[in-house]
Design an enzyme around this catalytic site. Structure first.
Site, PDB file in Angstrom:
ATOM      1  N   LYS A  30     -66.198  37.742 -69.793  1.00 51.65           N
ATOM      2  CA  LYS A  30     -66.812  37.570 -68.462  1.00 51.65           C
ATOM      3  C   LYS A  30     -67.859  38.645 -68.163  1.00 51.65           C
ATOM      4  O   LYS A  30     -68.889  38.356 -67.568  1.00 51.65           O
ATOM      5  CB  LYS A  30     -65.747  37.527 -67.366  1.00 51.65           C
ATOM      6  CG  LYS A  30     -65.002  38.826 -67.160  1.00 51.65           C
ATOM      7  CD  LYS A  30     -63.925  38.684 -66.107  1.00 51.65           C
ATOM      8  CE  LYS A  30     -63.117  39.953 -65.959  1.00 51.65           C
ATOM      9  NZ  LYS A  30     -63.855  41.091 -65.434  1.00 51.65           N
ATOM     10  N   THR A  31     -67.588  39.898 -68.595  1.00 50.39           N
ATOM     11  CA  THR A  31     -68.564  40.967 -68.329  1.00 50.39           C
ATOM     12  C   THR A  31     -69.866  40.671 -69.059  1.00 50.39           C
ATOM     13  O   THR A  31     -70.961  40.918 -68.549  1.00 50.39           O
ATOM     14  CB  THR A  31     -67.996  42.350 -68.755  1.00 50.39           C
ATOM     15  OG1 THR A  31     -66.720  42.503 -68.147  1.00 50.39           O
ATOM     16  CG2 THR A  31     -68.891  43.486 -68.323  1.00 50.39           C
ATOM     17  N   ASP A 213     -67.617  39.855 -59.492  1.00 56.68           N
ATOM     18  CA  ASP A 213     -66.613  39.885 -60.553  1.00 56.68           C
ATOM     19  C   ASP A 213     -65.208  39.837 -59.935  1.00 56.68           C
ATOM     20  O   ASP A 213     -65.023  40.253 -58.788  1.00 56.68           O
ATOM     21  CB  ASP A 213     -66.810  41.198 -61.336  1.00 56.68           C
ATOM     22  CG  ASP A 213     -65.974  41.242 -62.605  1.00 56.68           C
ATOM     23  OD1 ASP A 213     -65.517  40.182 -63.061  1.00 56.68           O
ATOM     24  OD2 ASP A 213     -65.799  42.350 -63.148  1.00 56.68           O
ATOM     25  N   GLU A 214     -64.222  39.365 -60.700  1.00 56.20           N
ATOM     26  CA  GLU A 214     -62.805  39.363 -60.276  1.00 56.20           C
ATOM     27  C   GLU A 214     -62.642  38.732 -58.884  1.00 56.20           C
ATOM     28  O   GLU A 214     -61.977  39.280 -57.999  1.00 56.20           O
ATOM     29  CB  GLU A 214     -62.240  40.797 -60.248  1.00 56.20           C
ATOM     30  CG  GLU A 214     -62.334  41.555 -61.567  1.00 56.20           C
ATOM     31  CD  GLU A 214     -61.305  41.111 -62.606  1.00 56.20           C
ATOM     32  OE1 GLU A 214     -60.693  40.051 -62.423  1.00 56.20           O
ATOM     33  OE2 GLU A 214     -61.143  41.814 -63.616  1.00 56.20           O
ATOM     34  N   GLN A 244     -55.012  34.986 -63.117  1.00 52.44           N
ATOM     35  CA  GLN A 244     -54.824  36.440 -63.134  1.00 52.44           C
ATOM     36  C   GLN A 244     -54.867  37.030 -61.718  1.00 52.44           C
ATOM     37  O   GLN A 244     -55.188  38.196 -61.536  1.00 52.44           O
ATOM     38  CB  GLN A 244     -55.891  37.110 -64.003  1.00 52.44           C
ATOM     39  CG  GLN A 244     -55.742  36.766 -65.485  1.00 52.44           C
ATOM     40  CD  GLN A 244     -56.682  37.585 -66.345  1.00 52.44           C
ATOM     41  OE1 GLN A 244     -56.492  38.766 -66.557  1.00 52.44           O
ATOM     42  NE2 GLN A 244     -57.723  36.938 -66.855  1.00 52.44           N
ATOM     43  N   ARG A 594     -52.734  40.694 -72.743  1.00 50.19           N
ATOM     44  CA  ARG A 594     -53.283  42.010 -73.134  1.00 50.19           C
ATOM     45  C   ARG A 594     -53.211  42.172 -74.655  1.00 50.19           C
ATOM     46  O   ARG A 594     -53.881  43.012 -75.227  1.00 50.19           O
ATOM     47  CB  ARG A 594     -52.490  43.179 -72.514  1.00 50.19           C
ATOM     48  CG  ARG A 594     -52.420  43.300 -71.008  1.00 50.19           C
ATOM     49  CD  ARG A 594     -53.733  43.176 -70.320  1.00 50.19           C
ATOM     50  NE  ARG A 594     -53.975  41.798 -69.925  1.00 50.19           N
ATOM     51  CZ  ARG A 594     -55.166  41.288 -69.669  1.00 50.19           C
ATOM     52  NH1 ARG A 594     -56.243  42.017 -69.763  1.00 50.19           N
ATOM     53  NH2 ARG A 594     -55.317  40.022 -69.322  1.00 50.19           N
TER      54      ARG A 594
END
Length: 664
Positions: A30-31, A213-214, A244, A594
């Site tokens: 995503k970044t 973002d997020e 998430q 993770r």
């Protein structure tokens, strides 16, 4: 530049015909999408950097984004580009428009310590829990955009009525001080934009394209801020993952992702489902689990990283056995695969679960870092006791002397310490040594000198026995002599004192067991404790095992992950209702995703609760995983021998061959 992106990422970067929601699964890049989109807007679409804002939640994420944009736009000036947190953007808006809200541009920003002080004065209470509850309540009201007057109207019991009255006085106090708190940095820009359309227009013209973002972590206030800035132009890309969303407890609302469809009829949705992090098996387990949640957006993560090994489910006898087995497995795996300590993470639902793992890691001299909470060995009460032990082992340890001589308080204050310090400095000796010099008797009032001598002679007496007498006996004597338990209860509220004393008992219990097992004296044990500082100093070795809460691990990745304490009442947290169970499931999903290459989930068959043992039930989430991808081990009903005899012999032979190759 676009050639490095997969088709879905490329679509997300180049789509500019209206508002866009990028549903970015864990590890899906995503970044990369956000940073490439900024570069695309500047290079291909003629946007000026100063007209673009990328907004995220942490300074760390903002810094990483800024760096990556800088690399992509190497030969282009990025002057004026806004890459910041929500709070930082809010602060800039308020500084520029302060006068419209009756503030001066140099207003103060109060941190939680400053606001704590105001709340203590307003409530006239020293009850820390009461103040903490009040801070949380007012923070939630501000995030939900509820003004003091509204809070008073909706208060439905005596406690919330009182909180609403204090909220009103608190806001008046902040205004009087020309100060804002952390929540105001988001709350006040929304007030500003609603009351002053000309200010809103100024910022809409300034920030012509927004990237957020997020997005699943936004609260109501942040949502309104973005909605006002983006207006109906919809020059907006938001990136988020409903799977998430794990911050409801701090006001985040998963509904904000869903509401985008109502706010923007032309909303385009692009799903990033290719995962660049984990093996296929780990993703299959994660997908299977999260599908038990109600979904608005369907997505299915996949990876071409190979199938990977099965996910191990390990049942330990009890919490001590769980910590021991995890650390042993970690060390054996590291030895066999020649990995780094930093390749491993131990993740848990709550901070208190870290203690046993910290003890085991330190016993085995494995370096580690703790995030998402205070390390057990960084707690004030543990450092107090450690100061005594350090001083007994080395009377020249001045910081240990100062901490021990003033905790508990014994009539030796700053004046005494200043005189002692001056004398020790002039003579180039330690504070402990200076205390015995004749000049100190002349300089200090009789009572202070007597207290100082009592303390120093006591340390000397313990020191004389520290090499010979049993460690446990001396520790008990030390705690009795300094009256530490009574002092804790005298200087803290009873529940806090109880927790602190329990921590001290756990710490000294660990020291006693270890001293007995290794047949070490108290002096020798102090060297073991010195490792704490080496392993957990501020300049930590980057090569260390990560201990982290699941919340703090979000956004991170590790080749090998151990999720521990996967039991009912821990994960999911006890008394969770249906909505909270979904959030707990997302938390487990975050933990699983993770892991890059290997994953073990463990639970205990019983756990110590106070002095008694309580039977534990494995987390329901493990039943919701695809059983074909799991291997059970330890004391689980379905446990099977996970290694055949031949495989075991092969592994042993490989380990022996490695040992023979080890230098020295």
């Amino acid at each position: 530049m676009l050639n490095k992106l997969n088709p879905a990422q490329r679509e997300a970067v180049t789509y500019l015909d209206g508002p866009l929601l990028v549903l970015a699964g864990a590890g899906s890049g995503k970044t990369r999408v956000i940073t490439h989109k900024i570069a695309y807007l500047v290079n291909e679409c003629g946007y000026e950097p100063r007209n673009i804002a990328a907004i995220t939640f942490t300074n760390k994420a903002a810094n990483e984004m800024r760096e990556r944009v800088g690399d992509l736009l190497k030969n282009t000036s990025t002057k004026g580009l806004v890459v910041s947190t929500f709070h930082s953007l809010g602060m800039n808006i308020l500084r520029a428009e302060a006068r419209l809200l009756g503030y001066k541009p140099q207003f103060s920003i109060f941190d939680s310590g400053d606001t704590w002080k105001i709340f203590s004065e307003l409530t006239n209470s020293g009850d820390k829990q009461e103040i903490r509850d009040l801070q949380t309540q007012i923070s939630n009201w501000k995030s939900a955009f509820i003004a003091p007057q509204q809070a008073a109207e909706i208060a439905d019991n005596d406690e919330t009525k009182l909180h609403a009255r204090i909220y009103s006085r608190y806001q008046e106090t902040l205004c009087a001080y020309q100060a804002v708190d952390f929540d105001d940095l988001i709350h006040l820009p929304v007030v500003l934009f609603k009351q002053h359309p000309e200010a809103l227009l100024r910022w809409q013209l300034k920030l012509r394209y927004l990237l957020v973002d997020e997005y699943q972590d936004t609260n109501d206030c942040q949502y309104q801020m973005i909605k006002l800035l983006a207006d109906m132009r919809g020059a907006l890309t938001v990136v988020g993952d409903d799977d998430q969303s794990i911050y409801a407890w701090r006001g985040a609302s998963i509904e904000n992702l869903h509401n985008l469809r109502n706010d923007y009829a032309r909303l385009r949705i692009v799903k990033l489902e290719q995962n660049y992090r984990s093996s296929q098996r780990i993703l299959k387990v994660a997908n299977h689990l999260i599908n038990h949640n109600t979904k608005v957006f369907e997505k299915n993560l996949w990876s071409d990283h190979g199938i990977g090994g099965p996910v191990r489910i390990y049942a330990a006898r009890d919490d001590e056995h769980e910590a021991e087995s995890v650390v042993m497995k970690l060390m054996a795996h590291k030895f066999e695969h020649r990995t780094r300590y930093s390749d491993y993470a131990i993740l848990y639902r709550s901070n208190h679960l870290s203690r046993g793992f910290e003890e085991q890691l330190r016993t085995q001299r494995v370096p580690y870092t703790v995030s998402g909470g205070t390390s057990f060995f960084e707690r004030a009460e543990i450092k107090d006791i450690t100061a005594y032990l350090r001083l007994i082992a080395n009377p020249d340890d001045d910081p240990a002397f100062i901490r021990a001589v003033t905790t508990p308080k014994r009539g030796i204050g700053n004046t005494t310490l200043e005189k002692l310090g001056s004398h020790a400095g002039a003579r180039h000796i330690s504070l402990f040594e200076a205390a015995f010099e004749i000049e100190m008797e002349q300089q200090l009032p009789p009572r202070q000198h007597e207290e100082l001598m009592l303390f120093c002679n006591f340390i000397n007496r313990i020191q004389e026995r520290a090499d010979k007498d049993p460690c446990g006996e001396l520790l008990d004597e030390l705690l009795r002599a300094i009256n530490y338990e009574t002092w804790l209860y005298d200087s803290h509220e009873s529940r806090q004192a109880e927790t602190k004393w329990k921590n001290v008992e756990d710490f000294t219990g660990w020291l006693k067991r270890k001293a007995e097992a290794d047949e070490k004296s108290l002096i020798a044990m102090v060297q073991t404790i010195a490792l704490i500082n080496m392993l957990e100093g501020k300049d930590q070795e980057p090569d260390a095992v990560s201990l982290s809460t699941l919340h703090a691990a979000k956004g991170l990745e590790f080749p090998h992950v151990f999720i521990v304490g996967a039991e009912e009442d821990i994960l999911p947290f006890r008394d969770s209702d249906e909505k909270q169970i979904e959030e707990e499931r997302r938390l487990m999903y975050v933990g699983i995703t993770r892991a890059e290459r290997s994953l073990q989930i463990s639970y205990c068959n019983r756990r110590k609760r106070g002095k008694d043992w309580a039977a534990c039930e494995p987390s329901r989430f493990m039943e919701e995983m695809p059983q074909s991808e799991l291997i059970y081990a330890g004391g689980h009903a379905d446990a099977v021998a996970t290694v055949t005899k031949d495989e075991g012999m092969d592994k042993l032979a490989r380990l022996k061959a490695m040992l023979n190759r080890e230098p020295g």
